[in-house]
Design a protein around this motif. Structure first.
Motif, PDB file in Angstrom:
ATOM      1  N   ARG A 231       1.375  34.062  38.880  1.00 35.54           N
ATOM      2  CA  ARG A 231       1.453  33.796  37.430  1.00 35.54           C
ATOM      3  C   ARG A 231       2.187  34.962  36.776  1.00 35.54           C
ATOM      4  NH1 ARG A 231      -3.051  31.058  34.744  1.00 35.54           N
ATOM      5  NH2 ARG A 231      -3.356  32.905  33.456  1.00 35.54           N
ATOM      6  N   CYS A 232       3.009  34.659  35.794  1.00 36.41           N
ATOM      7  CA  CYS A 232       3.684  35.732  35.066  1.00 36.41           C
ATOM      8  C   CYS A 232       4.239  35.210  33.751  1.00 36.41           C
ATOM      9  CB  CYS A 232       4.816  36.341  35.906  1.00 36.41           C
ATOM     10  SG  CYS A 232       6.075  35.144  36.340  1.00 36.41           S
ATOM     11  N   VAL A 233       4.569  36.150  32.843  1.00 33.38           N
ATOM     12  CA  VAL A 233       5.242  35.787  31.601  1.00 33.38           C
ATOM     13  C   VAL A 233       6.720  36.123  31.812  1.00 33.38           C
ATOM     14  CG1 VAL A 233       5.449  36.274  29.137  1.00 33.38           C
ATOM     15  CG2 VAL A 233       3.188  36.272  30.227  1.00 33.38           C
ATOM     16  N   THR A 234       7.550  35.089  31.741  1.00 32.44           N
ATOM     17  CA  THR A 234       8.966  35.294  32.059  1.00 32.44           C
ATOM     18  C   THR A 234       9.833  34.273  31.328  1.00 32.44           C
ATOM     19  OG1 THR A 234      10.586  35.272  33.835  1.00 32.44           O
ATOM     20  CG2 THR A 234       8.696  33.839  34.121  1.00 32.44           C
ATOM     21  N   ARG A 235      11.123  34.626  31.242  1.00 33.73           N
ATOM     22  CA  ARG A 235      12.039  33.685  30.592  1.00 33.73           C
ATOM     23  C   ARG A 235      12.621  32.695  31.611  1.00 33.73           C
ATOM     24  NH1 ARG A 235      16.782  35.598  32.247  1.00 33.73           N
ATOM     25  NH2 ARG A 235      16.962  37.799  32.693  1.00 33.73           N
ATOM     26  N   ILE A 236      12.349  32.906  32.904  1.00 34.33           N
ATOM     27  CA  ILE A 236      12.886  32.005  33.929  1.00 34.33           C
ATOM     28  C   ILE A 236      12.208  30.641  33.802  1.00 34.33           C
ATOM     29  CG2 ILE A 236      13.353  31.718  36.410  1.00 34.33           C
ATOM     30  CD1 ILE A 236      12.605  34.708  36.717  1.00 34.33           C
ATOM     31  N   SER A 237      13.000  29.583  33.911  1.00 33.89           N
ATOM     32  CA  SER A 237      12.415  28.252  33.729  1.00 33.89           C
ATOM     33  C   SER A 237      11.722  27.774  35.013  1.00 33.89           C
ATOM     34  CB  SER A 237      13.494  27.241  33.337  1.00 33.89           C
ATOM     35  OG  SER A 237      14.292  26.955  34.459  1.00 33.89           O
ATOM     36  N   ALA A 238      10.732  26.891  34.822  1.00 39.94           N
ATOM     37  CA  ALA A 238       9.997  26.338  35.960  1.00 39.94           C
ATOM     38  C   ALA A 238      10.931  25.527  36.853  1.00 39.94           C
ATOM     39  CB  ALA A 238       8.855  25.461  35.457  1.00 39.94           C
ATOM     40  N   GLU A 239      11.900  24.807  36.237  1.00 37.42           N
ATOM     41  CA  GLU A 239      12.824  23.969  37.009  1.00 37.42           C
ATOM     42  C   GLU A 239      13.631  24.826  37.988  1.00 37.42           C
ATOM     43  OE1 GLU A 239      12.609  23.860  33.635  1.00 37.42           O
ATOM     44  OE2 GLU A 239      11.389  22.042  33.658  1.00 37.42           O
ATOM     45  N   VAL A 241      12.817  27.785  39.250  1.00 40.84           N
ATOM     46  CA  VAL A 241      11.981  28.361  40.312  1.00 40.84           C
ATOM     47  C   VAL A 241      11.641  27.314  41.370  1.00 40.84           C
ATOM     48  CG1 VAL A 241       9.744  29.438  40.793  1.00 40.84           C
ATOM     49  CG2 VAL A 241      11.049  30.123  38.773  1.00 40.84           C
ATOM     50  N   ARG A 242      11.462  26.078  40.913  1.00 41.55           N
ATOM     51  CA  ARG A 242      11.080  24.996  41.825  1.00 41.55           C
ATOM     52  C   ARG A 242      12.103  24.818  42.965  1.00 41.55           C
ATOM     53  NH1 ARG A 242      10.078  20.869  37.673  1.00 41.55           N
ATOM     54  NH2 ARG A 242       8.354  22.000  36.754  1.00 41.55           N
ATOM     55  N   ALA A 243      13.344  25.201  42.699  1.00 39.01           N
ATOM     56  CA  ALA A 243      14.401  25.018  43.703  1.00 39.01           C
ATOM     57  C   ALA A 243      14.424  26.159  44.720  1.00 39.01           C
ATOM     58  CB  ALA A 243      15.749  24.915  43.002  1.00 39.01           C
ATOM     59  N   TRP A 244      13.651  27.224  44.486  1.00 36.14           N
ATOM     60  CA  TRP A 244      13.682  28.372  45.404  1.00 36.14           C
ATOM     61  C   TRP A 244      12.949  28.053  46.697  1.00 36.14           C
ATOM     62  CZ3 TRP A 244      12.088  33.026  41.723  1.00 36.14           C
ATOM     63  CH2 TRP A 244      13.061  33.149  40.726  1.00 36.14           C
ATOM     64  N   PRO A 245      13.354  28.750  47.774  1.00 36.95           N
ATOM     65  CA  PRO A 245      12.600  28.568  49.024  1.00 36.95           C
ATOM     66  C   PRO A 245      11.170  29.113  48.908  1.00 36.95           C
ATOM     67  CG  PRO A 245      14.394  30.173  49.299  1.00 36.95           C
ATOM     68  CD  PRO A 245      14.493  29.659  47.921  1.00 36.95           C
ATOM     69  N   ASP A 246      10.275  28.595  49.686  1.00 45.52           N
ATOM     70  CA  ASP A 246       8.847  28.998  49.750  1.00 45.52           C
ATOM     71  C   ASP A 246       8.040  28.601  48.519  1.00 45.52           C
ATOM     72  OD1 ASP A 246       9.340  30.219  52.202  1.00 45.52           O
ATOM     73  OD2 ASP A 246       9.833  32.137  51.254  1.00 45.52           O
ATOM     74  N   VAL A 247       8.674  27.904  47.562  1.00 42.80           N
ATOM     75  CA  VAL A 247       7.942  27.519  46.347  1.00 42.80           C
ATOM     76  C   VAL A 247       7.464  26.072  46.505  1.00 42.80           C
ATOM     77  CG1 VAL A 247       8.127  27.045  43.869  1.00 42.80           C
ATOM     78  CG2 VAL A 247       9.128  29.132  44.834  1.00 42.80           C
ATOM     79  N   GLY A 248       6.125  25.879  46.360  1.00 44.83           N
ATOM     80  CA  GLY A 248       5.580  24.532  46.445  1.00 44.83           C
ATOM     81  C   GLY A 248       5.697  23.822  45.117  1.00 44.83           C
ATOM     82  N   SER A 249       5.287  24.493  44.049  1.00 44.68           N
ATOM     83  CA  SER A 249       5.379  23.901  42.718  1.00 44.68           C
ATOM     84  C   SER A 249       5.500  25.010  41.687  1.00 44.68           C
ATOM     85  CB  SER A 249       4.148  23.049  42.426  1.00 44.68           C
ATOM     86  OG  SER A 249       3.021  23.900  42.271  1.00 44.68           O
ATOM     87  N   ALA A 250       6.029  24.651  40.534  1.00 46.97           N
ATOM     88  CA  ALA A 250       6.144  25.622  39.441  1.00 46.97           C
ATOM     89  C   ALA A 250       5.957  24.878  38.129  1.00 46.97           C
ATOM     90  CB  ALA A 250       7.500  26.312  39.479  1.00 46.97           C
ATOM     91  N   THR A 251       5.079  25.391  37.301  1.00 47.85           N
ATOM     92  CA  THR A 251       4.818  24.745  36.002  1.00 47.85           C
ATOM     93  C   THR A 251       4.683  25.826  34.942  1.00 47.85           C
ATOM     94  OG1 THR A 251       2.460  24.793  36.512  1.00 47.85           O
ATOM     95  CG2 THR A 251       3.594  22.698  36.884  1.00 47.85           C
ATOM     96  N   ARG A 252       4.816  25.430  33.685  1.00 47.29           N
ATOM     97  CA  ARG A 252       4.610  26.404  32.611  1.00 47.29           C
ATOM     98  C   ARG A 252       3.374  25.976  31.819  1.00 47.29           C
ATOM     99  NH1 ARG A 252       7.338  30.562  30.555  1.00 47.29           N
ATOM    100  NH2 ARG A 252       9.150  30.241  31.903  1.00 47.29           N
ATOM    101  N   GLU A 253       2.411  26.873  31.763  1.00 42.76           N
ATOM    102  CA  GLU A 253       1.174  26.576  31.020  1.00 42.76           C
ATOM    103  C   GLU A 253       0.836  27.759  30.140  1.00 42.76           C
ATOM    104  OE1 GLU A 253      -2.093  25.419  33.586  1.00 42.76           O
ATOM    105  OE2 GLU A 253      -0.762  24.061  34.678  1.00 42.76           O
ATOM    106  N   ASP A 254       0.549  27.500  28.869  1.00 43.83           N
ATOM    107  CA  ASP A 254       0.187  28.545  27.890  1.00 43.83           C
ATOM    108  C   ASP A 254       1.209  29.686  27.885  1.00 43.83           C
ATOM    109  OD1 ASP A 254      -2.104  27.058  27.476  1.00 43.83           O
ATOM    110  OD2 ASP A 254      -3.215  28.158  29.018  1.00 43.83           O
TER     111      ASP A 254
END
Lengths: 300, 266
Positions: A231-239, A241-254
């Motif tokens: 979890r982190c606060v960042t300007r990178i979009s979830a979409e 990150v989702r395309a990166w290797p080793d990433v199962g899922s990415a969502t933005r919450e709060d």
């Protein structure tokens, strides 16, 4: 997938099929319960846990495959004299006192523990003279645990052993189970409390629709699911990150980016490279619960 | 709760499992269980006594202390013997199945048959208690004269006569859910008591019902009880043996079907 080990197994289901009408409860199940270890059988309701336990206890016959309990048939009385049983669905007679229940169950065994010792181990000394029906849910579970251990079992079946127990009582039951295992007792644990499996089990088998979908040590099973949560606060979009290797899922919450990843180091490195201003970075190892939820969802 | 140290010495009876001890403890717990359930023990013992005082003593023909009084007593002994078998096995088995206790007992190393044997012994015990109390009432309030031999035979009849109803109770227990079992058993117990001629003379029943009476185990036991109490006048060993044989056949049938159901469905 069978639990393979040089340790001799205390009980095993070997290619077992069990059908109820048109429903297949167990579909070629292989399961081994090793001596001196706690094996946790996990699964959602209807996954086949109860059927597997029923077959091992000789309460039902398989349609195909082989069931072995301490190297013999579970139907043999001499074999069952070496096991202890605690079934979640079994309610003891309300009108009998705790000491009467322990006395009659102890009489089935060759070398039962003394009443005082059973009561001490199970934490029921204070309620020996009380009727079962007048006990709280937690106290009733302890009495059932007392009946399960009173015969010095070599193999102990524990079905939801700590439901309704407070934290202290649960820890006490765990401590007795660990002591029994140290003396060579094999334990088959079925539980909804995944932290219980995490705390007690040497080996875990995850059952989905009558088949084992994952088995191994707790760490191995956990690793078969999502193993890190970032979890982190960042300007990178979830979409992105989702395309990166080793990433199962990415969502933005709060306002935070939440990532489920199979390997955290490479993802964190890439996050920091992509956004040096990134803040509030948290990396957490996912628990057995998360791995279990993912496996049962994927195999449902 | 401390850790398990496994250092305790085995108790005195260790070194083997005593079947007699298991049977004794099972029977004792069964007895305590029923005794502590007033909804079972009070009607089982109380109703036959109450009915006997009402119908066998207060409403019976005057000077019924002779053969009529003995026949009435015999009928109420049969009525009293039926309930411990039907309810004692039927209701408790249905409840034990429902609540998972039977599955636990089967998983535990309880010797096969001990569970049923304990229930059977308890049913026999309650049947004998009811018979003794009925005979005491008959001797005091009903002025019914019974010799020692008749008393002993009636007691033996009660202890053995409960077995067919245990079989029927067992069968009902395998067919019904725990909470429904008392209602189902009452639906069989009371009609059977009337339609078999136990509580009503067959002569007052419609002819086709009277003809069907021998199909009820209660009729067969009633005929045996009648043979015992009226030994002087109508005793026929051959007839008694025939009723005993029919009853034994019915008992075997009930137990065989119940056992099959238990093996298949638990």
């Amino acid at each position: 997938m069978m639990i393979r080990s040089p340790m001799p197994v205390a009980a095993a289901l070997d290619g077992v099929v069990k059908r109820y009408g048109s429903t297949t409860a167990l579909d070629g199940l292989h399961l081994g319960i090793e001596r001196a270890k706690v094996t946790a059988l996990l699964g959602a309701n209807g996954a086949g846990k109860t059927t597997a336990v029923s077959l091992l206890l000789g309460l039902a016959e398989p349609d195909a495959g082989r069931v072995s309990l301490l190297g013999d048939s579970p139907r043999r009385l001499e074999t069952r004299r070496r096991i202890g049983v605690m079934l979640q669905a079994a309610a003891l007679p309300d009108t009998l006192q705790v000491r009467e229940l322990i006395a009659v169950t102890s009489s089935y065994y060759v070398r039962p523990l003394r009443l005082a010792e059973v009561a001490r181990l199970a934490g029921v000394e204070d309620v020996l003279g009380r009727r079962y029906g007048r006990l709280s849910g937690g106290q009733q579970r302890r009495v059932q645990f007392a009946l399960a251990i009173c015969g010095r079992p070599e193999l102990l079946f524990l079905d939801e052993p700590t439901t309704g127990l407070d934290v202290e009582a649960r820890a006490a039951v765990w401590s007795v189970v660990r002591a029994l295992v140290d003396q060579g007792c094999a334990v088959l644990l079925t539980t909804h409390y995944l932290e219980e499996a995490e705390a007690l089990a040497h080996r875990v088998a995850v059952l989905v629709r009558g088949r084992i979908v994952a088995e191994g040590t707790v760490d191995e099973v956990r690793a078969q699911g999502v193993c890190r949560r970032i979890r982190c606060v960042t300007r990178i979009s979830a979409e992105e990150v989702r395309a990166w290797p080793d990433v199962g899922s990415a969502t933005r919450e709060d306002g935070r980016l939440q990532i489920e990843a199979t390997a955290s180091e490479s993802v964190v490195r890439r996050l920091l490279e992509a956004d040096p201003q990134l803040t509030e970075l948290e990396v957490r190892r996912a628990g057995l619960a998360e791995a279990f939820v993912q496996m049962t969802r994927e195999n449902a | 709760m401390d850790s398990f140290d496994g250092t305790s010495k085995p108790p005195a009876f260790a070194g083997g499992v005593s079947m007699l001890r298991i049977l004794w403890l099972e029977t004792r717990t069964e007895y305590l269980r029923l005794l502590r359930t007033p909804s079972f023990s009070v009607p089982i013992i109380g109703f036959p006594l109450l009915f006997y005082v009402l119908f066998g003593v207060m409403l019976s023909p005057p000077r019924a202390g002779g053969a009529v009084g003995q026949a009435i007593l015999g009928a109420f002994v049969v009525f009293g013997v039926m309930a411990p078998g039907l309810f004692g096995l039927g209701v408790t088995l249905a409840i034990d199945r429902d609540r998972g206790l039977l599955a636990l007992k089967r998983a535990l190393p309880m010797p096969a048959g001990t569970y049923l044997a304990a229930k059977l012994i308890m049913a026999m015990f309650f049947a004998v208690i009811v018979s003794v109390l009925l005979m005491l009432l008959a001797a005091t309030l009903g002025h019914v004269a019974l010799g020692i031999l008749e008393v002993c035979e009636l007691l033996a009849l009660s202890a053995l006569g409960v077995v067919p109803f245990c079989g029927l109770g067992l069968l009902i227990g395998t067919l019904t859910k725990g909470q429904a079992a008392p209602a189902v058993i009452n639906l069989i117990y009371l009609p059977m008591s009337f339609l078999s001629g136990v509580l009503l003379p067959l002569t007052v029943l419609p002819r086709f019902i009277a003809r069907l009476a021998p199909a009820w185990p209660a009729y067969q036991l009633d005929q045996l009880a009648l043979a015992v109490v009226s030994r002087g006048s109508e005793w026929s060993a051959g007839l008694a043996a025939r009723h005993a044989l029919v009853l034994a056949g019915m008992t075997a049938l009930f137990f065989v079907i119940a056992r099959r159901r238990l093996e298949r469905h638990g």
